[in-house]
Write an enzyme that holds these catalytic residues in place. Structure first.
Site, PDB file in Angstrom:
ATOM      1  N   TYR A 153       0.839  -1.199   0.000  1.00  0.00           N
ATOM      2  CA  TYR A 153       0.000   0.000   0.000  1.00  0.00           C
ATOM      3  C   TYR A 153       0.876   1.251   0.000  1.00  0.00           C
ATOM      4  O   TYR A 153       0.702   2.163  -0.828  1.00  0.00           O
ATOM      5  CB  TYR A 153      -0.921  -0.014   1.221  1.00  0.00           C
ATOM      6  CG  TYR A 153      -1.626   1.296   1.477  1.00  0.00           C
ATOM      7  CD1 TYR A 153      -2.573   1.785   0.581  1.00  0.00           C
ATOM      8  CD2 TYR A 153      -1.346   2.049   2.621  1.00  0.00           C
ATOM      9  CE1 TYR A 153      -3.216   2.997   0.815  1.00  0.00           C
ATOM     10  CE2 TYR A 153      -1.990   3.244   2.859  1.00  0.00           C
ATOM     11  CZ  TYR A 153      -2.926   3.717   1.954  1.00  0.00           C
ATOM     12  OH  TYR A 153      -3.552   4.915   2.189  1.00  0.00           O
ATOM     13  N   ALA A 154       1.822   1.317   0.934  1.00  0.00           N
ATOM     14  CA  ALA A 154       2.712   2.466   1.007  1.00  0.00           C
ATOM     15  C   ALA A 154       3.557   2.595  -0.257  1.00  0.00           C
ATOM     16  O   ALA A 154       3.779   3.704  -0.755  1.00  0.00           O
ATOM     17  CB  ALA A 154       3.616   2.348   2.231  1.00  0.00           C
TER      18      ALA A 154
END
Length: 337
Positions: A153-154
């Site tokens: 996600y990051a």
């Protein structure tokens, strides 16, 4: 009046942003896939509330559908695009990483192309505090290194920041990235801690508390976040060729009309204090299930929001306990509890 295209208009933050834009007289085009990552009826209810405004129109489609996005953008002729749509959730990224690449990388690429075709005055794109990873420097400032993401996600959000910089450089598109910090409030997402805690406590079920409660978050009330986004619309990053005066601590790129801005409460709160605020708002103690840290999680997030204040005069200020109480009141009303 501006014409604004908002992706993720049926999402938690997107809904509140659209309502704020409409309330001030802007013409808003919403774009949302209404995916089933969480309760679709909640997303539909948000869109239905926005459709009370004459100046709102919604389109249901995926960001990955470039043809549809291009047609919607051409019809809307936006002055500004605010890109919020994304596959969210740190923990879900461990289960289904491909969906994050499809939505957050391919989808963001398509938005960049749509903005280029529309020749918008300003493109604003959502990033996340997760790009700071496990950085030790606190509070987080926009100019520090963000090269060690802890989750896919990051990583996809970091990728969207990098792609946006290249588009700003190549095509002279003014782009502002904003990094969110643990946003909460009414109409929130069911996968987020506040929603889970409230639901479980009301139902007499246990809540999971990770890292045995030794976690800190910069809880940011949604209205404060939206006020920051709206105010940044007019804080257009200048072109390097303009020789515009610089602001101390600015993250403005020397090679493109591009900057990144934290939008956070600038105050870290202990997770157990957050739990106690939920208990107080409900009037009932939680059954606590203490657990180890989850993969990809970090013990602390904490924003320095000085740049936001320098650019806009805005700074999040809602007290966490008051914000939690507002959410609990909304939850009880919406679900008839």
């Amino acid at each position: 009046m501006r014409k604004v295209l908002v992706t993720g208009s049926a999402g938690f933050i997107g809904y509140h942003l659209c309502e704020a834009l409409l309330a001030r007289g802007d013409q808003v085009t919403g774009y949302d896939a209404l995916t089933d990552y969480y309760d679709v009826s909640l997303k539909q209810a948000r869109h239905e509330r926005l459709e009370r405004y004459d100046d709102f129109v919604a389109h249901v489609a995926r960001l990955e559908d470039m043809d549809r996005l291009a047609k919607v953008t051409e019809r809307a002729q936006p002055d500004v695009i605010i890109h919020l749509a994304a596959q969210a959730g740190v923990r879900f990224s461990l289960e289904n990483p491909r969906s994050y690449v499809d939505s957050n990388v391919t989808g963001s690429f398509n938005v960049l192309e749509a903005a280029r075709s529309a020749n918008v005055d300003h493109l604003l794109m959502a990033s996340t505090s997760s790009v700071y990873g496990a950085a030790r420097q606190m509070p987080f400032i926009e100019t520090q290194m963000t090269d060690h993401p802890m989750t896919i996600y990051a990583a996809t959000k970091k990728a969207s920041e990098a792609m946006a910089h290249s588009w700003a450089h190549l095509y002279d598109i003014p782009i502002t990235m904003f990094r969110f910090f643990t946003v909460y409030g009414p109409w929130g997402r069911p996968d987020m801690a506040l929603f889970k805690f409230t639901k479980a406590i009301l139902e007499g079920k246990p809540i999971d508390i990770y890292n045995h409660g030794e976690m800190y978050r910069d809880f940011t009330y949604v209205d404060d976040l939206v006020a920051g986004i709206v105010s940044l619309i007019d804080a257009v990053p200048p072109s390097p060729r303009s020789n515009a005066p610089t602001i101390p601590g600015d993250s403005l790129s020397p090679d493109a009309p591009w900057r990144v801005v934290n939008i956070g409460n600038s105050h870290k709160e202990k997770l157990l204090d957050f739990v106690e605020a939920v208990e107080a708002a409900i009037g009932k103690p939680a059954i606590r299930n203490y657990m180890d840290m989850q993969p990809g999680d970090v013990p602390v997030t904490w924003a320095d929001a000085g740049l936001l204040q320098s650019l806009t005069g805005k700074r999040p200020e809602t007290d966490m306990r008051e914000g939690v109480a507002r959410f609990v009141r909304w939850y009880r009303d919406y679900y008839g509890v």
